[in-house]
Scaffold this motif. Structure first.
Motif, PDB file in Angstrom:
ATOM      1  N   GLN A  36      37.526 -13.938 -40.189  1.00 45.75           N
ATOM      2  CA  GLN A  36      38.101 -12.374 -40.335  1.00 45.75           C
ATOM      3  C   GLN A  36      39.653 -12.708 -40.158  1.00 45.75           C
ATOM      4  O   GLN A  36      40.254 -13.337 -39.238  1.00 45.75           O
ATOM      5  N   PRO A  37      40.524 -11.926 -40.839  1.00 40.13           N
ATOM      6  CA  PRO A  37      41.842 -11.956 -41.015  1.00 40.13           C
ATOM      7  C   PRO A  37      42.304 -11.460 -39.446  1.00 40.13           C
ATOM      8  O   PRO A  37      41.776 -10.384 -39.066  1.00 40.13           O
ATOM      9  N   LEU A  38      43.474 -12.013 -38.600  1.00 41.41           N
ATOM     10  CA  LEU A  38      43.916 -11.473 -37.644  1.00 41.41           C
ATOM     11  C   LEU A  38      44.860 -10.499 -37.848  1.00 41.41           C
ATOM     12  O   LEU A  38      45.674  -9.972 -36.899  1.00 41.41           O
ATOM     13  N   ALA A  39      45.380 -10.411 -39.110  1.00 45.48           N
ATOM     14  CA  ALA A  39      46.713  -9.329 -39.322  1.00 45.48           C
ATOM     15  C   ALA A  39      46.135  -8.894 -40.615  1.00 45.48           C
ATOM     16  O   ALA A  39      45.733  -9.224 -41.482  1.00 45.48           O
ATOM     17  N   LYS A  40      46.817  -7.585 -40.748  1.00 43.76           N
ATOM     18  CA  LYS A  40      46.855  -6.918 -42.117  1.00 43.76           C
ATOM     19  C   LYS A  40      47.951  -7.274 -42.840  1.00 43.76           C
ATOM     20  O   LYS A  40      49.065  -7.650 -42.398  1.00 43.76           O
ATOM     21  N   SER A  41      47.410  -7.467 -44.131  1.00 41.16           N
ATOM     22  CA  SER A  41      48.539  -8.084 -45.239  1.00 41.16           C
ATOM     23  C   SER A  41      48.429  -7.280 -46.518  1.00 41.16           C
ATOM     24  O   SER A  41      47.432  -6.548 -46.600  1.00 41.16           O
ATOM     25  N   ALA A  42      49.588  -7.404 -47.264  1.00 40.63           N
ATOM     26  CA  ALA A  42      49.693  -6.565 -48.501  1.00 40.63           C
ATOM     27  C   ALA A  42      48.841  -7.390 -49.778  1.00 40.63           C
ATOM     28  O   ALA A  42      48.556  -6.957 -50.751  1.00 40.63           O
ATOM     29  N   THR A  43      48.284  -8.528 -49.214  1.00 40.22           N
ATOM     30  CA  THR A  43      47.831  -9.448 -50.192  1.00 40.22           C
ATOM     31  C   THR A  43      46.455  -9.766 -49.773  1.00 40.22           C
ATOM     32  O   THR A  43      45.996  -9.771 -48.864  1.00 40.22           O
ATOM     33  N   ASP A  44      45.515 -10.075 -50.867  1.00 43.16           N
ATOM     34  CA  ASP A  44      44.160 -10.397 -50.621  1.00 43.16           C
ATOM     35  C   ASP A  44      43.963 -11.949 -50.849  1.00 43.16           C
ATOM     36  O   ASP A  44      43.084 -12.583 -50.274  1.00 43.16           O
ATOM     37  N   LYS A  45      45.157 -12.615 -50.973  1.00 43.70           N
ATOM     38  CA  LYS A  45      45.232 -14.122 -51.027  1.00 43.70           C
ATOM     39  C   LYS A  45      45.142 -14.754 -49.678  1.00 43.70           C
ATOM     40  O   LYS A  45      45.894 -14.351 -48.945  1.00 43.70           O
ATOM     41  N   VAL A  46      44.199 -15.601 -49.512  1.00 42.11           N
ATOM     42  CA  VAL A  46      44.030 -16.364 -48.159  1.00 42.11           C
ATOM     43  C   VAL A  46      45.414 -17.089 -47.877  1.00 42.11           C
ATOM     44  O   VAL A  46      45.781 -16.970 -46.692  1.00 42.11           O
ATOM     45  N   SER A  47      45.934 -17.564 -48.537  1.00 41.46           N
ATOM     46  CA  SER A  47      47.317 -18.279 -48.327  1.00 41.46           C
ATOM     47  C   SER A  47      48.303 -17.137 -47.882  1.00 41.46           C
ATOM     48  O   SER A  47      49.002 -17.430 -47.002  1.00 41.46           O
ATOM     49  N   GLY A  48      48.453 -15.895 -48.426  1.00 40.92           N
ATOM     50  CA  GLY A  48      49.324 -14.926 -48.056  1.00 40.92           C
ATOM     51  C   GLY A  48      48.940 -14.358 -46.881  1.00 40.92           C
ATOM     52  O   GLY A  48      49.866 -14.250 -45.845  1.00 40.92           O
ATOM     53  N   VAL A  49      47.599 -14.305 -46.661  1.00 37.90           N
ATOM     54  CA  VAL A  49      47.267 -13.739 -45.189  1.00 37.90           C
ATOM     55  C   VAL A  49      47.413 -14.886 -44.263  1.00 37.90           C
ATOM     56  O   VAL A  49      47.995 -14.268 -43.026  1.00 37.90           O
ATOM     57  N   ALA A  50      47.244 -15.984 -44.268  1.00 31.99           N
ATOM     58  CA  ALA A  50      47.693 -17.232 -43.378  1.00 31.99           C
ATOM     59  C   ALA A  50      49.290 -16.990 -42.949  1.00 31.99           C
ATOM     60  O   ALA A  50      49.629 -17.144 -41.741  1.00 31.99           O
ATOM     61  N   LEU A  51      49.942 -16.865 -44.075  1.00 34.54           N
ATOM     62  CA  LEU A  51      51.614 -16.924 -43.767  1.00 34.54           C
ATOM     63  C   LEU A  51      51.799 -15.627 -42.962  1.00 34.54           C
ATOM     64  O   LEU A  51      52.460 -15.677 -41.911  1.00 34.54           O
ATOM     65  N   GLU A  52      51.102 -14.392 -43.083  1.00 34.00           N
ATOM     66  CA  GLU A  52      51.452 -13.257 -42.599  1.00 34.00           C
ATOM     67  C   GLU A  52      51.062 -13.592 -40.986  1.00 34.00           C
ATOM     68  O   GLU A  52      51.612 -12.971 -40.251  1.00 34.00           O
ATOM     69  N   GLU A  53      49.787 -13.940 -40.720  1.00 40.76           N
ATOM     70  CA  GLU A  53      49.258 -14.125 -39.492  1.00 40.76           C
ATOM     71  C   GLU A  53      50.397 -15.166 -38.713  1.00 40.76           C
ATOM     72  O   GLU A  53      50.614 -14.893 -37.574  1.00 40.76           O
ATOM     73  N   MET A  54      50.927 -15.860 -39.367  1.00 36.19           N
ATOM     74  CA  MET A  54      51.873 -17.025 -38.723  1.00 36.19           C
ATOM     75  C   MET A  54      53.226 -16.363 -38.268  1.00 36.19           C
ATOM     76  O   MET A  54      53.643 -16.380 -37.243  1.00 36.19           O
ATOM     77  N   ALA A  55      53.609 -15.608 -39.373  1.00 29.64           N
ATOM     78  CA  ALA A  55      54.979 -14.691 -38.880  1.00 29.64           C
ATOM     79  C   ALA A  55      54.826 -13.686 -38.040  1.00 29.64           C
ATOM     80  O   ALA A  55      55.579 -13.486 -36.992  1.00 29.64           O
ATOM     81  N   GLN A  56      53.671 -13.190 -37.775  1.00 28.22           N
ATOM     82  CA  GLN A  56      53.173 -12.197 -36.510  1.00 28.22           C
ATOM     83  C   GLN A  56      52.942 -12.961 -35.214  1.00 28.22           C
ATOM     84  O   GLN A  56      52.676 -12.395 -34.300  1.00 28.22           O
ATOM     85  N   GLY A  57      52.999 -14.241 -35.361  1.00 29.98           N
ATOM     86  CA  GLY A  57      52.687 -15.038 -34.080  1.00 29.98           C
ATOM     87  C   GLY A  57      51.191 -15.109 -33.558  1.00 29.98           C
ATOM     88  O   GLY A  57      50.982 -15.475 -32.563  1.00 29.98           O
ATOM     89  N   LYS A  58      50.210 -14.671 -34.513  1.00 26.11           N
ATOM     90  CA  LYS A  58      48.753 -14.765 -34.249  1.00 26.11           C
ATOM     91  C   LYS A  58      48.443 -15.992 -34.656  1.00 26.11           C
ATOM     92  O   LYS A  58      47.176 -16.411 -34.106  1.00 26.11           O
TER      93      LYS A  58
END
Length: 73
Positions: A36-58
């Motif tokens: 399950q994603p730990l952060a909400k993201s504007a993209t559905d791509k797993v690479s983008g979601v992973a980078l968003e999670e890292m940027a948010q510190g999760k």
């Protein structure tokens, strides 16, 4: 993919682009296998979601310290 500034990902004393890539790839692999994603993201791509999670510190990089002796072979 959503734009995530490199400055948000590479920070701290022990940060490097290599570690960012390893962490993002490992997390994207987990997401592609159903985590399950730990952060909400504007993209559905797993690479983008992973980078968003890292940027948010999760999600962050942690080194595993090997216990025991090194092999001499």
């Amino acid at each position: 993919m959503a734009y995530v500034p490199l400055e948000k990902l590479v920070k701290g004393d022990n940060a490097s682009i290599f570690k960012v890539v390893l962490t993002a790839a490992a997390r994207a692999n987990e997401l592609s296998q159903g985590a399950q994603p730990l952060a909400k993201s504007a993209t559905d791509k797993v690479s983008g979601v992973a980078l968003e999670e890292m940027a948010q510190g999760k999600v962050r990089y942690e080194e595993n310290k090997a216990k025991g002796k090194k092999s001499q072979g």
